[in-house]
Motif scaffolding. Structure first.
Motif, PDB file in Angstrom:
ATOM      1  N   LEU A  20      25.891  35.830  28.404  1.00 39.73           N
ATOM      2  CA  LEU A  20      25.335  34.562  27.956  1.00 39.73           C
ATOM      3  C   LEU A  20      24.751  33.852  29.167  1.00 39.73           C
ATOM      4  CD1 LEU A  20      28.206  33.261  25.610  1.00 39.73           C
ATOM      5  CD2 LEU A  20      26.184  34.602  24.984  1.00 39.73           C
ATOM      6  N   PHE A  21      23.506  33.413  29.032  1.00 41.54           N
ATOM      7  CA  PHE A  21      22.857  32.629  30.083  1.00 41.54           C
ATOM      8  C   PHE A  21      22.548  31.243  29.502  1.00 41.54           C
ATOM      9  CE2 PHE A  21      22.114  36.887  31.578  1.00 41.54           C
ATOM     10  CZ  PHE A  21      22.141  36.786  32.970  1.00 41.54           C
ATOM     11  N   LEU A  22      22.957  30.215  30.226  1.00 44.27           N
ATOM     12  CA  LEU A  22      22.648  28.846  29.827  1.00 44.27           C
ATOM     13  C   LEU A  22      21.856  28.169  30.922  1.00 44.27           C
ATOM     14  CD1 LEU A  22      25.910  29.363  28.825  1.00 44.27           C
ATOM     15  CD2 LEU A  22      25.311  27.268  27.612  1.00 44.27           C
ATOM     16  N   ARG A  23      20.867  27.437  30.504  1.00 42.29           N
ATOM     17  CA  ARG A  23      20.067  26.637  31.433  1.00 42.29           C
ATOM     18  C   ARG A  23      20.261  25.170  31.072  1.00 42.29           C
ATOM     19  NH1 ARG A  23      15.282  23.985  31.138  1.00 42.29           N
ATOM     20  NH2 ARG A  23      13.981  23.823  33.038  1.00 42.29           N
ATOM     21  N   MET A  24      20.682  24.350  32.053  1.00 44.53           N
ATOM     22  CA  MET A  24      20.959  22.941  31.800  1.00 44.53           C
ATOM     23  C   MET A  24      20.197  22.075  32.797  1.00 44.53           C
ATOM     24  SD  MET A  24      25.043  22.819  31.025  1.00 44.53           S
ATOM     25  CE  MET A  24      25.859  24.102  30.060  1.00 44.53           C
ATOM     26  N   ARG A  25      19.565  21.043  32.255  1.00 47.81           N
ATOM     27  CA  ARG A  25      18.888  20.052  33.087  1.00 47.81           C
ATOM     28  C   ARG A  25      19.115  18.682  32.466  1.00 47.81           C
ATOM     29  NH1 ARG A  25      15.293  16.577  33.755  1.00 47.81           N
ATOM     30  NH2 ARG A  25      14.727  16.669  31.554  1.00 47.81           N
ATOM     31  N   SER A  26      19.369  17.691  33.336  1.00 50.84           N
ATOM     32  CA  SER A  26      19.631  16.344  32.814  1.00 50.84           C
ATOM     33  C   SER A  26      19.291  15.300  33.868  1.00 50.84           C
ATOM     34  CB  SER A  26      21.096  16.208  32.394  1.00 50.84           C
ATOM     35  OG  SER A  26      21.316  14.964  31.756  1.00 50.84           O
ATOM     36  N   ASP A  27      18.745  14.185  33.417  1.00 52.13           N
ATOM     37  CA  ASP A  27      18.497  13.057  34.315  1.00 52.13           C
ATOM     38  C   ASP A  27      19.778  12.291  34.612  1.00 52.13           C
ATOM     39  OD1 ASP A  27      15.804  13.556  34.536  1.00 52.13           O
ATOM     40  OD2 ASP A  27      15.249  12.255  32.855  1.00 52.13           O
ATOM     41  N   GLY A  28      20.787  12.491  33.770  1.00 55.18           N
ATOM     42  CA  GLY A  28      22.061  11.815  33.975  1.00 55.18           C
ATOM     43  C   GLY A  28      23.029  12.698  34.732  1.00 55.18           C
ATOM     44  N   ASP A  45      20.255  16.664  28.788  1.00 54.81           N
ATOM     45  CA  ASP A  45      18.895  16.486  28.257  1.00 54.81           C
ATOM     46  C   ASP A  45      18.331  17.769  27.660  1.00 54.81           C
ATOM     47  OD1 ASP A  45      19.077  13.902  29.082  1.00 54.81           O
ATOM     48  OD2 ASP A  45      17.735  14.104  30.799  1.00 54.81           O
ATOM     49  N   GLU A  46      18.397  18.866  28.414  1.00 53.87           N
ATOM     50  CA  GLU A  46      17.845  20.144  27.950  1.00 53.87           C
ATOM     51  C   GLU A  46      18.913  21.221  28.129  1.00 53.87           C
ATOM     52  OE1 GLU A  46      14.340  20.937  30.179  1.00 53.87           O
ATOM     53  OE2 GLU A  46      13.329  19.078  29.573  1.00 53.87           O
ATOM     54  N   LEU A  47      19.184  21.936  27.062  1.00 52.66           N
ATOM     55  CA  LEU A  47      20.199  22.982  27.083  1.00 52.66           C
ATOM     56  C   LEU A  47      19.665  24.197  26.325  1.00 52.66           C
ATOM     57  CD1 LEU A  47      23.003  24.100  27.631  1.00 52.66           C
ATOM     58  CD2 LEU A  47      23.867  22.773  25.701  1.00 52.66           C
ATOM     59  N   ASP A  48      19.496  25.276  27.058  1.00 48.43           N
ATOM     60  CA  ASP A  48      19.019  26.525  26.452  1.00 48.43           C
ATOM     61  C   ASP A  48      20.104  27.591  26.587  1.00 48.43           C
ATOM     62  OD1 ASP A  48      15.761  26.478  25.995  1.00 48.43           O
ATOM     63  OD2 ASP A  48      16.444  25.045  27.513  1.00 48.43           O
ATOM     64  N   LEU A  49      20.239  28.406  25.549  1.00 53.87           N
ATOM     65  CA  LEU A  49      21.202  29.506  25.569  1.00 53.87           C
ATOM     66  C   LEU A  49      20.485  30.798  25.203  1.00 53.87           C
ATOM     67  CD1 LEU A  49      24.142  30.731  25.519  1.00 53.87           C
ATOM     68  CD2 LEU A  49      24.130  30.215  23.078  1.00 53.87           C
ATOM     69  N   TRP A  50      20.679  31.823  26.041  1.00 57.20           N
ATOM     70  CA  TRP A  50      20.178  33.162  25.727  1.00 57.20           C
ATOM     71  C   TRP A  50      21.374  34.116  25.650  1.00 57.20           C
ATOM     72  CZ3 TRP A  50      17.771  29.958  29.215  1.00 57.20           C
ATOM     73  CH2 TRP A  50      16.418  29.667  28.999  1.00 57.20           C
ATOM     74  N   GLN A  51      21.366  34.969  24.635  1.00 52.63           N
ATOM     75  CA  GLN A  51      22.365  36.040  24.588  1.00 52.63           C
ATOM     76  C   GLN A  51      21.653  37.347  24.924  1.00 52.63           C
ATOM     77  OE1 GLN A  51      24.808  36.264  21.077  1.00 52.63           O
ATOM     78  NE2 GLN A  51      25.954  38.042  21.805  1.00 52.63           N
TER      79      GLN A  51
END
Length: 553
Positions: free
Chosen positions: A151-159, A103-109
């Motif tokens: 690299l930092f990734l933030r992931m959130r999902s209802d599935g 659902d939500e995917l953010d990437l920071w370098q």
């Protein structure tokens, strides 16, 4: 076992485990690298961390055995990847997340402790938010010369939370992309061919199972287009909320039509009435799930519908087994098809719940199994077409060819008689006093007599000699190539055989009328049949239980 011995065993086992985290990734040497063992994870149960807190956190841990599949998780998950580039030139790579339903995917370098790039995307955000427009999440990453990056990734999902990260150079990425595009083309092309093929079959035979199969295949194909991220990319790129809802809608319809197709195809209302009522109840639950998809959030519906998928699959397999045990021929193809799909469903569900790792096989097992299932179900439906064709040619009670087939065979053999000059004989057979048999013993007994007479006639004939159920208690027989004298002998044999083989039931006799092309000139097959029919009535007027040929003496 003593406590000391147990601890020794545990330590020895732990020492044999592979190293879970490979550490810093050398970007200059990356061609294509799966990052399962090269990343660290941080679970954020409340979803409150921001990038600054994540950068400060010391709670990141390596993935256990490289497993990055967490099933249906309410937590937000952070991923950290440490990169270095010891070469004198910058390195450009692409980071790929291969599960498109996040659902939500953010990437920071991060470079030298500060954020130098941020991308925010996900399937709950417009498709245009993706830095590279692809069904997968693709992020361009540049590592400066002789430096380190994070690299930092933030992931959130209802599935289901499936983290499948790969770091690639552009060349292998393009090569794998072309291969995947070809695979998708073959896969969905196969679905399209099956749909078109079965539309034509349905229009030809007008058999309801074909219609339900079309609905099933269509909803199934759309469901997989959603699962693979293609529907979001091409159909509704600016409506991400509908993307998640559509997945629930199509899965509910797939379950509904799959269940209804099974009931119709196997005839379960007659085959197993009680179980059919349970199956109907599962259909109702599918309709409830369909309606709930519009009124409840994704995470409140997806888990119940996953369990419903397992229940319906188990019910379909059970019905197929019952059909197989009760001699339903088409159930063999049906069971093979659903056996293939069941294996694929179990793999995919185990992956969705986090019981199996997320990889190319577990992610695509459902698709591969479904296409095989569709092909095998088409074979089962082809068998049904053959059965429908056989039923249209065969009398249901006696299993002899019916009158329509007799008319065709008579015309064909009459033409052959004209071309080759070989004789042709038609016999018309009637069971004597059959109405009295029905009146005295009942129609069930009468049906038994008809079956016994039909079997006696068929067993006494062979080669090109053919028996047909003409209608009521009448049968027709074709004797191609038999002379008039041979035909009379065969007719007498049939009369005697029928009387002998029905003697255990009652006193059953037949009257036979015959006509042969050697005995008169006939300009049309109907004239030949008419002469045999008139001879039959002459036999009845003469006292029954006899053979009379045209012209009557």
């Amino acid at each position: 076992m003593s406590l000391r011995a147990w601890l020794v065993c545990v330590l020895l086992w732990a020492g044999c485990l592979p190293h879970a985290w490979a550490g810093v990734v050398d970007a200059s040497r990356v061609g294509e690298l799966s990052l399962g063992r090269d990343l660290q994870l941080l679970e954020d149960p409340d979803g409150t961390l921001d990038i600054a807190a994540a950068m400060r956190s010391r709670d990141f841990v390596p993935a256990v055995d490289g497993r990055t599949n967490f099933g249906f998780s309410a937590s937000t998950w952070w991923v950290r990847i440490d990169l270095e580039n010891p070469s004198p030139r910058p390195v450009s790579l692409v980071l790929q997340q291969d599960y498109p339903l996040i659902d939500e995917l953010d990437l920071w370098q991060v470079q030298d402790g500060r954020v130098v790039g941020h991308e925010a995307t996900g399937d709950r955000r417009p498709f245009a938010s993706r830095p590279i427009r692809s069904r997968d999440f693709l992020f361009p990453v540049t590592v400066p010369a002789e430096s380190r990056s994070q690299l930092f990734l933030r992931m959130r999902s209802d599935g289901s939370m499936n983290i499948g990260l790969t770091l690639q150079h552009t060349v292998p990425l393009l090569e794998s992309h072309e291969t995947r595009q070809l695979a998708f083309g073959l896969y969905f092309g196969g679905f399209f061919v099956l749909i078109v093929y079965n539309i034509f079959i349905f229009l030809a035979v007008r058999d309801r199972p074909f219609f339900y199969y079309l609905l099933y295949v269509t909803s199934y194909g759309l469901y997989f287009a959603i699962i693979d991220g293609l529907a979001f990319q091409f159909f509704w790129p600016n409506h991400p909320d509908w993307g998640n809802t559509s997945l629930l809608v199509m899965l509910s319809l797939t379950l509904l039509f799959g269940m209804h197709f099974t009931r119709s195809f196997l005839g379960t209302p007659r085959l197993t009435p009680r179980l059919d009522k349970v199956a109907f109840g599962l259909e109702i639950l599918s309709v409830v799930a369909f309606v709930a998809a519009f009124g409840f959030s994704y995470n409140h519906v997806i888990i119940p519908i996953s369990y419903l998928t397992i229940a319906i699959t188990a019910m379909i397999i059970t019905m197929g087994i019952i059909g197989l045990l009760r001699g339903v021929v088409a159930a063999r193809y049906f069971m093979i098809a659903w056996g293939v799909l069941l294996s694929a469903v179990l793999v995919f569900m185990a992956k969705s719940f986090g019981w199996l790792p997320h990889n190319a096989f577990t992610q695509n097992a459902f698709q591969m199994g479904s296409l095989l299932e569709m092909v095998l179900l088409s074979l089962a439906l082809a068998h049904r077409v053959r059965e429908i064709n056989r039923q249209s040619r065969t009398d249901a009670l006696t299993q002899l060819p019916n009158r329509r087939i007799f008319d065709q065979a008579l015309e064909r053999e009459f033409v052959r008689h004209g071309q080759r000059g070989e004789p042709l004989t038609v016999l018309v057979v009637d069971i004597d006093h059959f109405k009295q048999v029905n009146d005295v013993h009942g129609h069930a007994f009468g049906d038994k007599v008809l079956r016994r007479v039909a079997k006696a006639l068929a067993d006494a004939l062979g080669g090109r000699r053919m028996a047909f159920r003409y209608g009521g208690e009448e049968f027709a027989i074709l004797l191609p190539g038999e002379s008039g004298a041979q035909a009379r002998e065969i007719a007498e044999t049939l009369r005697r055989v029928v009387q002998e083989q029905t003697a255990a039931l009652a006193t059953i006799t037949i009257s036979v009328g015959g006509a042969c092309t050697e005995d008169a000139d006939f300009d049309h097959p109907n004239a030949l049949f008419g002469a045999a029919d008139h001879s039959l009535y002459a036999a009845k007027r003469g006292g029954r239980n006899r053979v009379v040929f045209h012209p009557a003496a």
